[in-house]
Write a protein that holds these residues in place. Structure first.
Motif, PDB file in Angstrom:
ATOM      1  N   ARG A 120       0.825  -1.214   0.000  1.00 21.15           N
ATOM      2  CA  ARG A 120       0.000   0.000   0.000  1.00 21.15           C
ATOM      3  C   ARG A 120       0.857   1.261   0.000  1.00 21.15           C
ATOM      4  NH1 ARG A 120      -2.677  -2.835   4.313  1.00 21.15           N
ATOM      5  NH2 ARG A 120      -4.552  -3.905   3.563  1.00 21.15           N
ATOM      6  N   ALA A 121       1.913   1.256   0.819  1.00 20.73           N
ATOM      7  CA  ALA A 121       2.794   2.426   0.902  1.00 20.73           C
ATOM      8  C   ALA A 121       3.457   2.696  -0.445  1.00 20.73           C
ATOM      9  CB  ALA A 121       3.855   2.214   1.983  1.00 20.73           C
ATOM     10  N   ALA A 122       3.921   1.635  -1.123  1.00 16.57           N
ATOM     11  CA  ALA A 122       4.556   1.800  -2.433  1.00 16.57           C
ATOM     12  C   ALA A 122       3.558   2.341  -3.453  1.00 16.57           C
ATOM     13  CB  ALA A 122       5.137   0.473  -2.909  1.00 16.57           C
ATOM     14  N   LEU A 123       2.324   1.847  -3.395  1.00 15.09           N
ATOM     15  CA  LEU A 123       1.296   2.319  -4.331  1.00 15.09           C
ATOM     16  C   LEU A 123       0.921   3.771  -4.052  1.00 15.09           C
ATOM     17  CD1 LEU A 123      -0.960  -0.862  -4.364  1.00 15.09           C
ATOM     18  CD2 LEU A 123       0.489  -0.057  -6.238  1.00 15.09           C
ATOM     19  N   ARG A 124       0.841   4.123  -2.763  1.00 11.38           N
ATOM     20  CA  ARG A 124       0.515   5.512  -2.415  1.00 11.38           C
ATOM     21  C   ARG A 124       1.606   6.470  -2.873  1.00 11.38           C
ATOM     22  NH1 ARG A 124      -1.494   3.147   2.577  1.00 11.38           N
ATOM     23  NH2 ARG A 124       0.537   3.502   3.533  1.00 11.38           N
ATOM     24  N   ASP A 125       2.857   6.003  -2.829  1.00 12.56           N
ATOM     25  CA  ASP A 125       3.989   6.853  -3.200  1.00 12.56           C
ATOM     26  C   ASP A 125       4.232   6.913  -4.701  1.00 12.56           C
ATOM     27  OD1 ASP A 125       4.410   7.345  -0.532  1.00 12.56           O
ATOM     28  OD2 ASP A 125       6.035   5.884  -0.310  1.00 12.56           O
ATOM     29  N   ALA A 126       3.528   6.075  -5.459  1.00 13.92           N
ATOM     30  CA  ALA A 126       3.752   6.023  -6.907  1.00 13.92           C
ATOM     31  C   ALA A 126       3.304   7.327  -7.562  1.00 13.92           C
ATOM     32  CB  ALA A 126       2.990   4.842  -7.508  1.00 13.92           C
ATOM     33  N   GLU A 127       3.938   7.605  -8.709  1.00 17.37           N
ATOM     34  CA  GLU A 127       3.578   8.809  -9.459  1.00 17.37           C
ATOM     35  C   GLU A 127       2.157   8.666  -9.992  1.00 17.37           C
ATOM     36  OE1 GLU A 127       6.492   9.061 -12.503  1.00 17.37           O
ATOM     37  OE2 GLU A 127       8.114   9.603 -11.140  1.00 17.37           O
ATOM     38  N   SER A 128       1.400   9.765  -9.931  1.00 19.44           N
ATOM     39  CA  SER A 128       0.024   9.732 -10.421  1.00 19.44           C
ATOM     40  C   SER A 128      -0.449  11.136 -10.747  1.00 19.44           C
ATOM     41  CB  SER A 128      -0.907   9.114  -9.368  1.00 19.44           C
ATOM     42  OG  SER A 128      -2.242   9.118  -9.820  1.00 19.44           O
ATOM     43  N   ASP A 129      -1.128  11.264 -11.881  1.00 26.09           N
ATOM     44  CA  ASP A 129      -1.692  12.556 -12.254  1.00 26.09           C
ATOM     45  C   ASP A 129      -2.897  12.903 -11.389  1.00 26.09           C
ATOM     46  OD1 ASP A 129       0.187  12.869 -14.263  1.00 26.09           O
ATOM     47  OD2 ASP A 129      -1.075  11.903 -15.775  1.00 26.09           O
ATOM     48  N   HIS A 130      -3.543  11.877 -10.872  1.00 28.89           N
ATOM     49  CA  HIS A 130      -4.729  12.069 -10.042  1.00 28.89           C
ATOM     50  C   HIS A 130      -4.608  11.202  -8.792  1.00 28.89           C
ATOM     51  CE1 HIS A 130      -6.531  14.072 -13.472  1.00 28.89           C
ATOM     52  NE2 HIS A 130      -6.208  13.025 -14.215  1.00 28.89           N
ATOM     53  N   PRO A 131      -5.020  11.718  -7.637  1.00 30.30           N
ATOM     54  CA  PRO A 131      -4.975  10.918  -6.412  1.00 30.30           C
ATOM     55  C   PRO A 131      -5.826   9.655  -6.559  1.00 30.30           C
ATOM     56  CG  PRO A 131      -5.430  13.229  -5.928  1.00 30.30           C
ATOM     57  CD  PRO A 131      -5.553  13.072  -7.409  1.00 30.30           C
ATOM     58  N   ALA A 179      -7.994   6.775  -4.656  1.00 34.48           N
ATOM     59  CA  ALA A 179      -8.720   6.599  -3.402  1.00 34.48           C
ATOM     60  C   ALA A 179      -8.143   5.444  -2.594  1.00 34.48           C
ATOM     61  CB  ALA A 179     -10.200   6.341  -3.700  1.00 34.48           C
ATOM     62  N   PRO A 180      -8.158   5.566  -1.260  1.00 30.08           N
ATOM     63  CA  PRO A 180      -7.625   4.495  -0.404  1.00 30.08           C
ATOM     64  C   PRO A 180      -8.248   3.131  -0.680  1.00 30.08           C
ATOM     65  CG  PRO A 180      -8.044   6.463   0.896  1.00 30.08           C
ATOM     66  CD  PRO A 180      -8.609   6.725  -0.479  1.00 30.08           C
ATOM     67  N   GLU A 181      -9.561   3.116  -0.983  1.00 29.99           N
ATOM     68  CA  GLU A 181     -10.204   1.826  -1.236  1.00 29.99           C
ATOM     69  C   GLU A 181      -9.680   1.176  -2.516  1.00 29.99           C
ATOM     70  OE1 GLU A 181     -13.278   5.039  -2.453  1.00 29.99           O
ATOM     71  OE2 GLU A 181     -11.792   4.702  -0.865  1.00 29.99           O
ATOM     72  N   VAL A 182      -9.274   1.994  -3.484  1.00 25.28           N
ATOM     73  CA  VAL A 182      -8.710   1.447  -4.721  1.00 25.28           C
ATOM     74  C   VAL A 182      -7.306   0.894  -4.441  1.00 25.28           C
ATOM     75  CG1 VAL A 182      -8.012   1.957  -7.093  1.00 25.28           C
ATOM     76  CG2 VAL A 182     -10.087   2.991  -6.148  1.00 25.28           C
ATOM     77  N   ILE A 183      -6.546   1.603  -3.619  1.00 25.32           N
ATOM     78  CA  ILE A 183      -5.231   1.095  -3.205  1.00 25.32           C
ATOM     79  C   ILE A 183      -5.387  -0.267  -2.535  1.00 25.32           C
ATOM     80  CG2 ILE A 183      -3.296   1.455  -1.619  1.00 25.32           C
ATOM     81  CD1 ILE A 183      -3.129   3.312  -3.982  1.00 25.32           C
ATOM     82  N   ASP A 184      -6.400  -0.382  -1.659  1.00 26.27           N
ATOM     83  CA  ASP A 184      -6.660  -1.661  -0.981  1.00 26.27           C
ATOM     84  C   ASP A 184      -7.013  -2.758  -1.987  1.00 26.27           C
ATOM     85  OD1 ASP A 184      -6.171  -0.595   1.508  1.00 26.27           O
ATOM     86  OD2 ASP A 184      -8.287  -0.293   2.003  1.00 26.27           O
ATOM     87  N   GLU A 185      -7.808  -2.411  -2.993  1.00 24.47           N
ATOM     88  CA  GLU A 185      -8.192  -3.387  -4.013  1.00 24.47           C
ATOM     89  C   GLU A 185      -6.970  -3.878  -4.787  1.00 24.47           C
ATOM     90  OE1 GLU A 185     -11.145  -1.777  -6.600  1.00 24.47           O
ATOM     91  OE2 GLU A 185     -12.552  -1.364  -4.982  1.00 24.47           O
ATOM     92  N   ILE A 186      -6.105  -2.951  -5.165  1.00 25.91           N
ATOM     93  CA  ILE A 186      -4.897  -3.324  -5.912  1.00 25.91           C
ATOM     94  C   ILE A 186      -4.024  -4.248  -5.062  1.00 25.91           C
ATOM     95  CG2 ILE A 186      -2.804  -2.498  -7.051  1.00 25.91           C
ATOM     96  CD1 ILE A 186      -4.323   0.136  -7.623  1.00 25.91           C
ATOM     97  N   ALA A 187      -3.855  -3.896  -3.784  1.00 27.04           N
ATOM     98  CA  ALA A 187      -3.043  -4.736  -2.887  1.00 27.04           C
ATOM     99  C   ALA A 187      -3.639  -6.135  -2.772  1.00 27.04           C
ATOM    100  CB  ALA A 187      -2.948  -4.081  -1.511  1.00 27.04           C
ATOM    101  N   PHE A 188      -4.970  -6.228  -2.692  1.00 22.55           N
ATOM    102  CA  PHE A 188      -5.635  -7.524  -2.607  1.00 22.55           C
ATOM    103  C   PHE A 188      -5.400  -8.345  -3.875  1.00 22.55           C
ATOM    104  CE2 PHE A 188      -9.373 -10.071  -3.766  1.00 22.55           C
ATOM    105  CZ  PHE A 188      -9.364 -10.984  -2.737  1.00 22.55           C
ATOM    106  N   VAL A 189      -5.524  -7.711  -5.022  1.00 23.43           N
ATOM    107  CA  VAL A 189      -5.316  -8.420  -6.296  1.00 23.43           C
ATOM    108  C   VAL A 189      -3.871  -8.913  -6.395  1.00 23.43           C
ATOM    109  CG1 VAL A 189      -5.247  -8.140  -8.805  1.00 23.43           C
ATOM    110  CG2 VAL A 189      -7.185  -7.259  -7.511  1.00 23.43           C
ATOM    111  N   LEU A 190      -2.926  -8.070  -5.993  1.00 23.60           N
ATOM    112  CA  LEU A 190      -1.518  -8.476  -6.003  1.00 23.60           C
ATOM    113  C   LEU A 190      -1.293  -9.715  -5.117  1.00 23.60           C
ATOM    114  CD1 LEU A 190       0.324  -5.036  -5.772  1.00 23.60           C
ATOM    115  CD2 LEU A 190       0.247  -6.551  -7.737  1.00 23.60           C
ATOM    116  N   ALA A 191      -1.849  -9.682  -3.910  1.00 19.92           N
ATOM    117  CA  ALA A 191      -1.681 -10.802  -2.987  1.00 19.92           C
ATOM    118  C   ALA A 191      -2.310 -12.076  -3.548  1.00 19.92           C
ATOM    119  CB  ALA A 191      -2.301 -10.457  -1.634  1.00 19.92           C
TER     120      ALA A 191
END
Length: 202
Positions: free
Chosen positions: A132-143, A145-157
């Motif tokens: 999650r921390a790595a995804l939050r720190d990634a470059e992005s033109d638009h913020p 949402a925390p719930e999307v970060i959680d979804e990505i982390a779940f898919v990765l796992a």
């Protein structure tokens, strides 16, 4: 012959324990087998560790550290999709590097859940928070949402765990390399659909 330090011996015992746990499981990971794997005598193991639980605690930290290294090993800048892709490949490569590590990890997490409840969850929690921390720190033109970060982390796992299960079951390195590409492609497609962007590498 130079004397081997206690710290080096502990490191040897940890690595030996990983191999023994992978082969015999937690129940079969006796101190005698671990000492033999480390090419040391049993007295030295008991000198370094008061109990098998103490040794397993260090093995547990070793596993957590390997996850951390895999997730933090490449800090090159990139957007969220590139970062997610790098994280997934890092964990899969960690598994592919050592089937023994993969098998021992599964055994240790199951054992920790049985013996220590939340401690078995801690490896996952630490790994997911690093993701999650790595995804939050990634470059992005638009913020994002925390719930999307959680979804990505779940898919990765989920993808990494599925890869680990197949690698452990079949042990076919050539097939595993192909499955890494499939898992990465699935991630790319899911991210494209979820984030509304062109998949990485397309």
């Amino acid at each position: 012959m130079p004397r081997i330090s206690a710290a080096q011996r502990r490191s040897d015992f940890i690595k030996a324990a990983v191999e023994v746990i992978a082969t015999y499981g937690i129940e079969g990971a006796t101190t005698r087998r671990i000492a033999e794997q480390a090419q040391a005598n049993l007295a030295m193991l008991h000198y370094c560790y008061d109990s098998k639980e103490d040794l397993f605690a260090d093995v547990y930290e070793f596993v957590a550290g390997r996850y951390r290294d895999a997730l933090e090993g490449d800090d090159s800048p990139g957007d969220v999709r590139e970062t997610a892709r790098r994280l997934l490949r890092g964990v899969m490569e960690c598994y592919l590097e050592s089937a023994s590590f993969t098998a021992a990890t599964v055994e240790l997490i199951s054992w920790a859940r049985r013996q220590h409840g939340d401690r078995g969850i801690a490896v996952y929690d630490k790994a997911l928070e690093t993701v999650r921390a790595a995804l939050r720190d990634a470059e992005s033109d638009h913020p994002i949402a925390p719930e999307v970060i959680d979804e990505i982390a779940f898919v990765l796992a989920t993808l990494a765990d599925g890869f680990a299960a197949n690698w452990l079951t079949y042990g076919d390195r050539t097939a595993a390399l192909g499955q890494m590409e499939i898992a990465t492609s699935v991630l790319d497609s899911w991210l494209a659909a979820r984030l509304g962007a062109t998949p990485v590498g397309r």
